[in-house]
Scaffold this motif. Structure first.
Motif, PDB file in Angstrom:
ATOM      1  N   LEU A 104      12.311   7.613 -24.304  1.00 40.98           N
ATOM      2  CA  LEU A 104      11.285   7.264 -24.873  1.00 40.98           C
ATOM      3  C   LEU A 104      11.347   7.155 -26.342  1.00 40.98           C
ATOM      4  N   ASP A 105      11.271   5.920 -26.748  1.00 44.04           N
ATOM      5  CA  ASP A 105      11.015   5.402 -28.335  1.00 44.04           C
ATOM      6  C   ASP A 105       9.498   6.164 -28.864  1.00 44.04           C
ATOM      7  N   PRO A 106       9.493   7.135 -29.504  1.00 42.24           N
ATOM      8  CA  PRO A 106       8.183   7.662 -29.741  1.00 42.24           C
ATOM      9  C   PRO A 106       7.472   7.389 -30.966  1.00 42.24           C
ATOM     10  N   ILE A 107       6.106   7.707 -30.965  1.00 45.32           N
ATOM     11  CA  ILE A 107       5.368   7.125 -31.884  1.00 45.32           C
ATOM     12  C   ILE A 107       4.326   8.588 -32.389  1.00 45.32           C
ATOM     13  N   GLY A 108       4.435   8.780 -33.620  1.00 48.68           N
ATOM     14  CA  GLY A 108       3.737   9.635 -34.047  1.00 48.68           C
ATOM     15  C   GLY A 108       2.377   9.677 -34.281  1.00 48.68           C
ATOM     16  N   ASN A 109       1.800   8.371 -34.335  1.00 45.98           N
ATOM     17  CA  ASN A 109       0.319   8.267 -34.675  1.00 45.98           C
ATOM     18  C   ASN A 109      -0.571   8.164 -33.788  1.00 45.98           C
ATOM     19  N   ASP A 110      -1.807   8.763 -34.103  1.00 49.47           N
ATOM     20  CA  ASP A 110      -2.595   9.155 -32.949  1.00 49.47           C
ATOM     21  C   ASP A 110      -3.960   7.849 -33.119  1.00 49.47           C
ATOM     22  N   LEU A 111      -4.971   8.186 -32.436  1.00 45.34           N
ATOM     23  CA  LEU A 111      -6.023   7.146 -32.568  1.00 45.34           C
ATOM     24  C   LEU A 111      -6.523   6.674 -33.855  1.00 45.34           C
ATOM     25  N   THR A 112      -6.638   7.635 -34.736  1.00 38.80           N
ATOM     26  CA  THR A 112      -7.039   7.338 -36.202  1.00 38.80           C
ATOM     27  C   THR A 112      -6.261   6.263 -36.994  1.00 38.80           C
ATOM     28  N   ASP A 113      -4.842   6.449 -36.579  1.00 32.52           N
ATOM     29  CA  ASP A 113      -3.950   5.711 -37.739  1.00 32.52           C
ATOM     30  C   ASP A 113      -3.101   4.810 -37.066  1.00 32.52           C
ATOM     31  N   CYS A 114      -2.849   4.556 -35.751  1.00 33.43           N
ATOM     32  CA  CYS A 114      -1.909   3.908 -35.201  1.00 33.43           C
ATOM     33  C   CYS A 114      -2.270   2.298 -35.626  1.00 33.43           C
ATOM     34  N   THR A 115      -1.344   1.542 -35.970  1.00 32.01           N
ATOM     35  CA  THR A 115      -1.918   0.114 -36.302  1.00 32.01           C
ATOM     36  C   THR A 115      -1.368  -0.532 -35.000  1.00 32.01           C
ATOM     37  N   ALA A 160      -6.933  12.313 -19.948  1.00 31.26           N
ATOM     38  CA  ALA A 160      -7.105  12.478 -21.633  1.00 31.26           C
ATOM     39  C   ALA A 160      -6.638  13.757 -22.085  1.00 31.26           C
ATOM     40  N   SER A 161      -6.527  13.860 -23.382  1.00 29.51           N
ATOM     41  CA  SER A 161      -6.138  15.210 -23.997  1.00 29.51           C
ATOM     42  C   SER A 161      -7.293  15.663 -24.198  1.00 29.51           C
ATOM     43  N   TYR A 162      -7.668  17.172 -24.119  1.00 25.21           N
ATOM     44  CA  TYR A 162      -8.776  18.030 -24.836  1.00 25.21           C
ATOM     45  C   TYR A 162      -8.807  17.878 -26.148  1.00 25.21           C
ATOM     46  N   PRO A 163      -9.607  17.400 -27.003  1.00 24.83           N
ATOM     47  CA  PRO A 163      -9.640  17.253 -28.242  1.00 24.83           C
ATOM     48  C   PRO A 163      -9.533  18.373 -29.143  1.00 24.83           C
ATOM     49  N   ASP A 164     -10.015  19.553 -28.432  1.00 28.35           N
ATOM     50  CA  ASP A 164      -9.948  20.662 -29.049  1.00 28.35           C
ATOM     51  C   ASP A 164      -8.745  21.495 -28.989  1.00 28.35           C
ATOM     52  N   ALA A 165      -7.781  20.470 -28.242  1.00 28.47           N
ATOM     53  CA  ALA A 165      -6.473  21.419 -28.001  1.00 28.47           C
ATOM     54  C   ALA A 165      -5.743  21.045 -29.173  1.00 28.47           C
ATOM     55  N   TYR A 166      -5.899  20.173 -29.899  1.00 27.08           N
ATOM     56  CA  TYR A 166      -5.166  19.529 -31.122  1.00 27.08           C
ATOM     57  C   TYR A 166      -6.070  19.974 -32.361  1.00 27.08           C
ATOM     58  N   PRO A 171      -2.181  16.297 -35.301  1.00 29.38           N
ATOM     59  CA  PRO A 171      -2.745  15.141 -34.941  1.00 29.38           C
ATOM     60  C   PRO A 171      -2.958  15.084 -33.337  1.00 29.38           C
ATOM     61  N   ALA A 172      -3.756  14.366 -32.603  1.00 29.72           N
ATOM     62  CA  ALA A 172      -4.238  14.149 -31.359  1.00 29.72           C
ATOM     63  C   ALA A 172      -2.930  13.595 -30.598  1.00 29.72           C
ATOM     64  N   SER A 173      -2.535  13.810 -29.481  1.00 32.81           N
ATOM     65  CA  SER A 173      -1.741  12.863 -28.739  1.00 32.81           C
ATOM     66  C   SER A 173      -1.825  11.418 -28.891  1.00 32.81           C
ATOM     67  N   LYS A 221       0.130  27.576 -28.109  1.00 30.25           N
ATOM     68  CA  LYS A 221      -0.684  28.626 -27.827  1.00 30.25           C
ATOM     69  C   LYS A 221      -1.963  28.031 -27.314  1.00 30.25           C
ATOM     70  N   GLN A 222      -2.468  27.277 -28.053  1.00 31.97           N
ATOM     71  CA  GLN A 222      -3.584  26.414 -27.910  1.00 31.97           C
ATOM     72  C   GLN A 222      -3.532  25.736 -26.421  1.00 31.97           C
ATOM     73  N   LEU A 223      -2.586  25.098 -26.169  1.00 30.55           N
ATOM     74  CA  LEU A 223      -2.287  24.330 -24.789  1.00 30.55           C
ATOM     75  C   LEU A 223      -2.055  25.281 -23.697  1.00 30.55           C
ATOM     76  N   CYS A 224      -1.434  26.557 -23.977  1.00 32.08           N
ATOM     77  CA  CYS A 224      -1.471  27.604 -22.845  1.00 32.08           C
ATOM     78  C   CYS A 224      -3.027  27.941 -22.443  1.00 32.08           C
ATOM     79  N   THR A 225      -3.967  28.009 -23.107  1.00 29.50           N
ATOM     80  CA  THR A 225      -5.282  28.358 -22.718  1.00 29.50           C
ATOM     81  C   THR A 225      -6.038  27.337 -22.118  1.00 29.50           C
ATOM     82  N   LYS A 226      -5.281  26.079 -22.064  1.00 28.86           N
ATOM     83  CA  LYS A 226      -5.777  25.085 -20.957  1.00 28.86           C
ATOM     84  C   LYS A 226      -5.216  25.004 -19.495  1.00 28.86           C
ATOM     85  N   LEU A 227      -3.925  25.900 -19.314  1.00 29.28           N
ATOM     86  CA  LEU A 227      -3.294  25.498 -18.164  1.00 29.28           C
ATOM     87  C   LEU A 227      -3.594  26.830 -17.329  1.00 29.28           C
ATOM     88  N   PRO A 228      -3.688  26.621 -15.847  1.00 36.19           N
ATOM     89  CA  PRO A 228      -4.046  27.518 -15.246  1.00 36.19           C
ATOM     90  C   PRO A 228      -2.735  28.685 -15.201  1.00 36.19           C
TER      91      PRO A 228
END
Ligand SMILES: NC(=O)c1ccc[n+]([C@@H]2O[C@H](COP(=O)([O-])OP(=O)(O)OC[C@H]3O[C@@H](n4cnc5c(N)ncnc54)[C@H](OP(=O)(O)O)[C@@H]3O)[C@@H](O)[C@H]2O)c1
Length: 267
Positions: A104-115, A160-166, A171-173, A221-228
């Protein structure tokens, strides 16, 4: 009772005599995947954008059945590099039977700043997965052999990711990542339908959260709260699924996406 002797479980999962090309085999999950393929007796060709890094990783793999492992250079966002890298894998190992599209060639930008350009560039990961799958299919047909293609999807190709997880932590995924992984999961279905007659199976593994130790621990820690299961996955917990899809143990499985996510997508 079966009329013929059935293969044993050991035989079904045995990769002795099979060659796998794995992209990004030097990475966090790729190292574990490469080890699994080698531990099952197969020959592994690790690809990296850096040939030396690939070779060093290949030399560190176990060889329970005496296999020799190899490293090749391959950038899956570049058509020439894909063709050269695949050819090098065939030449150095003699054949390729299994392809693991893991890089995977990654990208750091989320939906607010991805060009626009960054988003489009990220989809080259999907194009690379397709191009390599097509090369493997053509190589298998030419050899009158059988093959398996495994694509790395993600739980984020399905939900989708949970907005409150980030929020307030990172930044969001990345939005382009969601598009890439959703595309990869559907690519597996489409290729599976067309390649079945060529004896090439195509499947997808979609991991949930398997973060390396370096990631932000508040986010973990926040992601763990979303996981069974309330915990992150460890790379070795993907080994079984990989071997199922790579080997004859999965000989009737094609066009599927197997999610390994501690239950993230179950609620
Ligand atoms: N870790 C997770 O939680 C998770 C969750 C869901 C899905 N996944 C998926 O699993 C796969 C592996 O993830 P990971 O966490 O192990 O990532 P990682 O540690 O960053 O490894 C990815 C590897 O991809 C290679 N790569 C980068 N750009 C490339 C390019 N242009 N062409 C070919 N290879 C390239 C890199 O190797 P070189 O620098 O040596 O080229 C890198 O080591 C990815 O597809 C990812 O989306 C991971």
């Amino acid at each position: 009772m079966p009329t013929q002797a059935e293969p044993t479980v050991q035989k079904l999962f045995d990769l002795t005599g099979k060659v796998t090309l794995i992209t990004g085999g030097t990475g966090w999950l790729g190292s574990s995947f490469s080890a699994a393929l080698a531990e099952a007796g197969g020959t592994v060709v690790i690809s990296s954008r850096d040939a030396d890094r690939a070779r060093v990783a290949a030399e560190s793999l176990p060889s329970p059945a005496g296999a020799h492992h190899h490293g090749v250079a391959l950038d899956h966002t570049d058509a020439t590099s894909i063709a050269d890298g695949f050819q090098a894998a065939v030449e150095t190992a003699g054949q390729v039977d299994i392809l693991v599209n893991n890089g995977l060639d990654p990208i750091g930008n989320d939906l607010t700043d991805c060009t626009f350009e960054q988003f489009a560039r990220h989809q080259a990961n999907t194009a690379g997965y397709f191009e390599l799958a097509r090369l493997l299919r053509n190589h298998i047909v030419q050899r009158e052999a059988k093959g398996s293609v495994i694509l790395l999807g993600s739980m984020y190709g399905q939900v989708a990711s949970y907005p409150d997880a980030y929020e307030g932590i990172t930044p969001a995924s990345p939005v382009a990542y969601h598009a890439h992984k959703g595309g990869v999961i559907h690519l597996a279905r489409h290729l599976a339908a067309y390649y079945a007659k060529d004896r090439v199976r195509v499947n997808c593994i979609s991991p949930g959260p398997f973060p390396p130790d370096r990631v932000n621990q508040d986010m973990v820690k926040q992601l763990c709260t979303k996981l069974p299961m309330k915990r992150m996955g460890k790379p070795y917990e993907l080994k079984g699924t990989l071997l199922l899809l790579a080997s004859d143990a999965g000989s009737y499985i094609t066009g599927q996406n197997i999610t390994v996510d501690g239950g993230w997508t179950s609620w």
